[in-house]
Design a protein around this motif. Structure first.
Motif, short mmCIF file in Angstrom:
data_model
loop_
_atom_site.label_atom_id
_atom_site.label_comp_id
_atom_site.label_asym_id
_atom_site.label_seq_id
_atom_site.Cartn_x
_atom_site.Cartn_y
_atom_site.Cartn_z
N PHE A 177 38.20 92.32 -55.21
CA PHE A 177 37.76 93.59 -54.64
C PHE A 177 38.94 94.31 -53.99
N LEU A 178 39.74 93.60 -53.21
CA LEU A 178 40.87 94.22 -52.53
C LEU A 178 41.91 94.73 -53.51
N LEU A 179 42.19 93.95 -54.56
CA LEU A 179 43.18 94.37 -55.54
C LEU A 179 42.71 95.60 -56.31
N LEU A 180 41.42 95.67 -56.61
CA LEU A 180 40.89 96.86 -57.28
C LEU A 180 40.96 98.08 -56.36
N MET A 181 40.62 97.89 -55.10
CA MET A 181 40.68 99.01 -54.16
C MET A 181 42.12 99.48 -53.97
N LYS A 182 43.07 98.55 -54.04
CA LYS A 182 44.47 98.92 -53.91
C LYS A 182 44.91 99.83 -55.05
N GLY A 183 44.48 99.52 -56.26
CA GLY A 183 44.92 100.27 -57.42
C GLY A 183 44.13 101.51 -57.72
N GLY A 184 43.09 101.80 -56.92
CA GLY A 184 42.20 102.90 -57.24
C GLY A 184 42.53 104.23 -56.59
N SER A 185 42.48 104.30 -55.28
CA SER A 185 42.64 105.57 -54.59
C SER A 185 43.15 105.33 -53.18
N ASP A 186 43.81 106.36 -52.62
CA ASP A 186 44.30 106.24 -51.24
C ASP A 186 43.26 106.72 -50.23
N ARG A 187 42.05 106.99 -50.69
CA ARG A 187 40.98 107.40 -49.79
C ARG A 187 40.20 106.18 -49.31
N ALA A 188 39.31 106.40 -48.37
CA ALA A 188 38.55 105.29 -47.80
C ALA A 188 37.06 105.45 -48.02
N ALA A 189 36.46 106.51 -47.48
CA ALA A 189 35.00 106.65 -47.46
C ALA A 189 34.41 106.78 -48.86
N GLY A 190 35.02 107.61 -49.71
CA GLY A 190 34.48 107.83 -51.05
C GLY A 190 34.43 106.56 -51.88
N PRO A 191 35.57 105.86 -52.06
CA PRO A 191 35.53 104.62 -52.83
C PRO A 191 34.58 103.58 -52.24
N LEU A 192 34.55 103.46 -50.91
CA LEU A 192 33.66 102.48 -50.30
C LEU A 192 32.20 102.82 -50.54
N ALA A 193 31.87 104.11 -50.49
CA ALA A 193 30.49 104.52 -50.74
C ALA A 193 30.08 104.21 -52.17
N HIS A 194 30.94 104.55 -53.14
CA HIS A 194 30.63 104.26 -54.54
C HIS A 194 30.53 102.76 -54.77
N ALA A 195 31.46 101.99 -54.19
CA ALA A 195 31.43 100.54 -54.36
C ALA A 195 30.15 99.94 -53.78
N THR A 196 29.69 100.48 -52.65
CA THR A 196 28.48 99.96 -52.02
C THR A 196 27.24 100.25 -52.86
#
Length: 323
Positions: free
Chosen positions: A180-199
């Motif tokens: 999960f962390l490695l995917l989040m690292k390579g995806g976007s420099d944002r926080a709320a948007g990616p976390l919302a979609h992932a949730t």
């Protein structure tokens, strides 16, 4: 994220705000430390608690994502696809971890969840050519010796319904969380948007995968779901937001030290509030893991005065909280 609006509307943080950043990190770690005890208090199946802690967190996370979108525009397509993939492995992470809590208790399961720092480090070495520090290389066998102690292999008095299965589920948790962390690292420099979609994706994935993990009860009940609402709004949304905000704004060594509040506090809460009584060898294993993670995650680096807002990069020495 939440804390971005507490300090200068989400802009870079000055040196004068350092004490507030440390305080926010401590508060976030303390909130996160209640996660596993809340799972135990809900007294539902592991798949049920995993499902609803995400489902109840979706509305506030979508609100945070909407606020971020207003400031920064739509999430790029690459970030969107990566967040969806991260949501799938996040679902596995929660399913394995909640089973670890069931097998070996809230305290020990939380300590085992911090193994991801080593898995991320060696995976980043292979994927991103980020060589782990010498400290991390030295501490790795020491930390896994602590895992063996928790497993109860040499301990007839080991705590938990199935300590060995608890360790296996805990290691599977760390592997899933590292992905999960490695995917989040390579995806976007944002926080709320990616976390919302992932949730959102994690919620759907848990519902689909739940039959393979003992099944989930889709009918809310009281008081069980009262604890799950607290779990979702507290550790899942508020605690995660506070920690994510502070990580890029302080040195890695200080981050590691502050985040060790989480497993230590969880062990204390579980012992005092839930009556969990790990054996002497299991407590020794906890101490070995905590000290090994602290030692391995430290590295010499200059202090950072100002850092950009957004999701922090995950480095070989980086350390993230157990959610």
């Amino acid at each position: 994220m939440v804390a971005a609006y507490l300090l200068h509307g989400g802009r870079g943080v000055s040196v004068s705000a350092h004490r507030r950043i440390v305080l926010i990190a401590i508060i976030g770690a303390l909130i996160i430390s209640t996660s596993a005890p809340l799972v135990r208090l809900s007294d539902v199946s592991p798949a049920t608690s995993a499902l609803f802690r995400c489902a109840y967190a979706v509305p506030p996370m979508l609100l945070l994502a909407w606020l971020e979108r207003r400031r920064l525009g739509p999430l790029p397509r690459k970030g969107l696809l990566t967040a969806w993939a991260a949501g799938v492995v996040f679902a596995l992470d929660l399913l394995f971890w909640h089973h670890a809590i069931d097998y070996v208790g809230a305290g020990l399961a939380t300590v085992l969840g911090n193994l991801q720092v080593f898995i991320v480090a060696f995976a980043a070495w292979g994927l991103f050519r980020e060589r782990p520090s010498n400290r991390l290389m030295i501490s790795t066998p020491v930390v896994f010796a602590g895992v063996v102690l928790i497993s109860g292999v040499f301990d007839s008095a080991a705590y938990g319904s199935d300590p060995m299965m608890g360790v296996l589920a805990g290691v599977a948790t760390s592997i899933s969380y590292a992905a999960f962390l490695l995917l989040m690292k390579g995806g976007s420099d944002r926080a709320a948007g990616p976390l919302a979609h992932a949730t959102v994706v994690a919620t759907l994935a848990i519902a689909l995968l739940s039959p393979l993990f003992g099944g989930a009860d889709f009918v809310p009940s009281r008081p069980e779901h009262g604890w799950l609402v607290v779990l979702a709004l507290g550790p899942q949304v508020l605690g995660w937001s506070l920690i994510t905000f502070t990580l890029p704004r302080q040195p890695a060594a200080l981050t590691a030290l502050l985040l060790l509040i989480q497993p230590m506090t969880t062990v204390a809460i579980s012992a005092l509030g839930l009556g969990e009584r790990p054996s002497v060898l299991q407590f020794a294993g906890c101490a070995v893991i905590v000290l090994g993670v602290l030692y391995g995650s430290r590295r010499a680096q200059p202090p950072v005065d100002v850092a950009p807002a957004g999701l922090p990069a995950v480095s070989a020495e980086g350390m993230r909280p157990r959610q």
